[in-house]
Design a protein around this motif. Sequence first.
Motif, short mmCIF file in Angstrom:
data_model
loop_
_atom_site.label_atom_id
_atom_site.label_comp_id
_atom_site.label_asym_id
_atom_site.label_seq_id
_atom_site.Cartn_x
_atom_site.Cartn_y
_atom_site.Cartn_z
N ARG A 166 -4.78 17.31 -34.61
CA ARG A 166 -4.42 15.90 -34.75
C ARG A 166 -3.44 15.53 -33.63
NH1 ARG A 166 -1.76 13.50 -40.18
NH2 ARG A 166 -0.87 11.80 -39.04
N VAL A 167 -3.48 14.30 -33.19
CA VAL A 167 -2.60 13.84 -32.13
C VAL A 167 -1.68 12.77 -32.70
CG1 VAL A 167 -2.46 12.84 -29.82
CG2 VAL A 167 -4.43 14.27 -30.44
N TRP B 186 1.90 10.26 -32.02
CA TRP B 186 2.64 9.66 -30.92
C TRP B 186 3.87 8.92 -31.43
CZ3 TRP B 186 3.31 4.34 -30.70
CH2 TRP B 186 2.46 3.56 -31.47
N ALA C 183 3.30 11.96 -26.82
CA ALA C 183 2.19 12.33 -27.69
C ALA C 183 2.19 13.84 -27.84
CB ALA C 183 0.86 11.85 -27.12
N THR D 74 0.22 17.36 -30.02
CA THR D 74 -0.78 17.98 -30.88
C THR D 74 -0.06 19.07 -31.67
OG1 THR D 74 -1.35 19.74 -29.32
CG2 THR D 74 -2.55 17.64 -29.10
N LEU E 235 -3.25 5.52 -25.26
CA LEU E 235 -3.77 6.07 -26.52
C LEU E 235 -5.29 6.15 -26.51
CD1 LEU E 235 -1.31 4.38 -29.02
CD2 LEU E 235 -1.32 6.78 -28.26
N PRO F 235 -5.21 9.13 -31.71
CA PRO F 235 -3.79 9.41 -32.00
C PRO F 235 -3.26 8.49 -33.09
CG PRO F 235 -4.18 9.17 -29.64
CD PRO F 235 -5.42 8.70 -30.34
#
Length: 184
Positions: free
Chosen positions: A10-11, A13, A26, A28, A48, A59
Amino acid sequence: MSRDGEYGARVGWAVVGSGIGPLLLAATDEGLVNVVFHAGDAVRGRALERLADRLGTAPVEAPDAPVLAAAVRQVEEYFAGRRRDFTLPLDWSLISGFNRRVLRELAAGVPYGSVVGYGDLARRVGQPEAAQAVGAAMGANPLPVVVPCHRVVESGGGIGGFGGGLETKRRLLALEGVLPEPLF
């Protein structure tokens, strides 16, 4: 951050204010993956979208995620003059090959308050004729400030280029004591 099913990591930010304007951070599950300058609404939106395309998942805003919370804190400390080294896990998945080797050498071998020439950095990674390629690696750096591409300058004493703009580079070098603070 948790895993996001078939898409992998998952990302998350967050945006942090800094002495050079808002920065998009950002991350991970592996670590900080991207830092973007001048992260107002339009720039943030485009960044993004690029991250979603490159990493295969959209994100999500996640300022409390452990890596992002640590990154925000460390960036704030850096701009307040209380931090010289970032101690964050880094996710290098947005860069590979020669560029990754150059950026890893930069991160490990060019400390706060110092600079290195493009050619010198090329020699450090065993490619003494690759000064222009080092410049391209700096322009492709997905982690500026944290991986300090602002510390790479021209051998003749010029400041060189910078993806965040030359004024941003000057301000970062002034923050680290390499250049004098602008008068106004």
